[in-house]
Design an enzyme around this catalytic site. Structure first.
Site, PDB file in Angstrom:
ATOM      1  N   ARG A 124       0.851  -1.209   0.000  1.00 26.29           N
ATOM      2  CA  ARG A 124       0.000   0.000   0.000  1.00 26.29           C
ATOM      3  C   ARG A 124       0.876   1.245   0.000  1.00 26.29           C
ATOM      4  O   ARG A 124       0.530   2.268  -0.566  1.00 26.29           O
ATOM      5  CB  ARG A 124      -0.892   0.034   1.250  1.00 26.29           C
ATOM      6  CG  ARG A 124      -1.921  -1.072   1.333  1.00 26.29           C
ATOM      7  CD  ARG A 124      -2.810  -0.863   2.558  1.00 26.29           C
ATOM      8  NE  ARG A 124      -3.654   0.315   2.404  1.00 26.29           N
ATOM      9  CZ  ARG A 124      -4.336   0.892   3.414  1.00 26.29           C
ATOM     10  NH1 ARG A 124      -4.215   0.403   4.633  1.00 26.29           N
ATOM     11  NH2 ARG A 124      -5.080   1.938   3.187  1.00 26.29           N
ATOM     12  N   ARG A 223       7.339 -28.052   8.186  1.00 29.57           N
ATOM     13  CA  ARG A 223       7.752 -27.471   6.906  1.00 29.57           C
ATOM     14  C   ARG A 223       9.092 -27.981   6.394  1.00 29.57           C
ATOM     15  O   ARG A 223       9.401 -27.805   5.215  1.00 29.57           O
ATOM     16  CB  ARG A 223       7.781 -25.946   7.018  1.00 29.57           C
ATOM     17  CG  ARG A 223       6.432 -25.342   7.391  1.00 29.57           C
ATOM     18  CD  ARG A 223       5.337 -25.750   6.430  1.00 29.57           C
ATOM     19  NE  ARG A 223       4.070 -25.092   6.745  1.00 29.57           N
ATOM     20  CZ  ARG A 223       2.947 -25.250   6.045  1.00 29.57           C
ATOM     21  NH1 ARG A 223       2.941 -26.040   4.997  1.00 29.57           N
ATOM     22  NH2 ARG A 223       1.834 -24.624   6.406  1.00 29.57           N
TER      23      ARG A 223
END
EC number: 2.1.1.148
Length: 301
Positions: A124, A223
């Protein structure tokens, strides 16, 4: 290359600054501090800060021992005891903060581990770089025929070339349109927070990710496992190497009891006992589903 010469110079400057401290430090982690370890084609992992070491785990565990309670004199033995019996709180006394550069689709997997403090690069506020993850040929694979969330055979020849061309072309086109939509001289353009929605999931983002050792071990157990998606697994494997230098005794116990160990169900233990007695146990006589039996066979064989 994931790092520019400017970035490398900044890291060298950080590593060149030394300060006296009275707090405990880990030599292995000090050697890794600020260094960027390259992952995938444009990504990296680097340690920004850390707290604690193997001794901090033992210190936290022993503070709970009351008068007359048996004390464990050997630090490694204590750490292995804690890991073996799932006493997690002492491991929470160690913390680490990573700077990670990773593809957005990997970040969306990673963020599912909610036991961390995260601050991500803002699209943003800033304009994202033109950097996309494009798999190497040995990472291009078809859908698995036995696992709905896994990969099967590698793509080869014309099929691999076709897929790579689509990935590269789409990424470039999306970024071209992203740039074209942004505010420029002579046109208002679209706000950055809206223009970013046109970018593909293989574009790179960055974040600071801070967590304690207990929750980091949980992340790594899932993971760094061979069943994890390759693109997040290589990040986890890099972190494993860093943690092994940071807290070698704790990581050794983690490798033994979490990464290398297995948990057996009541039915699985019963099957093992029957097998030890010489019985030929099959999936049909085990009481397990086909999936459970396949996993059990993978463990014992």
């Amino acid at each position: 290359m994931p790092l520019t010469e400017e970035h490398k110079a900044e890291i060298d400057a950080q590593r060149g600054q030394t300060q006296q401290t009275a707090r405990a430090t880990a030599p292995g982690m000090e050697a890794r501090l600020y260094t960027a370890h390259e992952v995938l084609d444009h990504g990296f992992v680097r340690v920004i800060d850390y707290m604690g070491d193997d001794a901090a785990i033992c210190q936290a565990a022993r503070v709970s021992y009351g008068k007359g309670t048996k004390s464990v004199s050997n630090d490694e033995g204590l750490i292995r005891y804690l890991m073996r019996h799932w006493h997690s709180t002492p491991f929470e006394m160690c913390e680490v903060k990573f700077h990670v550069k990773l593809p957005v689709f990997v970040a969306r997997q990673w963020i599912r581990h909610r036991t961390a403090n995260v601050n991500e690069y803002s699209a943003r506020y800033s304009i994202l770089d033109r950097e996309f993850y494009i798999p190497a040929p040995d990472a291009l694979a078809a859908q698995s025929t036995v696992n709905n969330q896994g990969r099967g055979e590698l793509l080869e020849g014309d099929e691999a070339a076709r897929v790579l061309d689509i990935l590269k072309t789409d990424a470039a086109r999306c970024y071209d349109n992203y740039e074209a939509m942004l505010s420029q001289e002579g046109q208002k353009g679209l706000a950055r927070e809206l223009a970013r929605m046109n970018l593909p999931a293989n574009i790179y983002t960055q974040w600071y990710w801070k967590t304690d050792l207990h929750n980091l071990f949980h992340f790594l157990r899932l993971r760094a496992d061979v069943h994890a998606q390759y693109e997040i697994r290589v990040y986890a494997q890099t972190i494993c190497e860093i943690v092994a230098d940071w807290v070698p005794q704790a990581y050794g116990a983690f490798e033994d009891y979490r990464m290398g160990g297995v948990t057996l169900s009541t039915k699985a233990i019963d099957c093992v006992r029957r097998m030890l007695k010489g019985e030929a146990v099959t999936q049909e006589t085990s009481g397990m589903s086909k999936g459970e039996w396949r996993e059990f066979e993978g463990v014992i064989r």
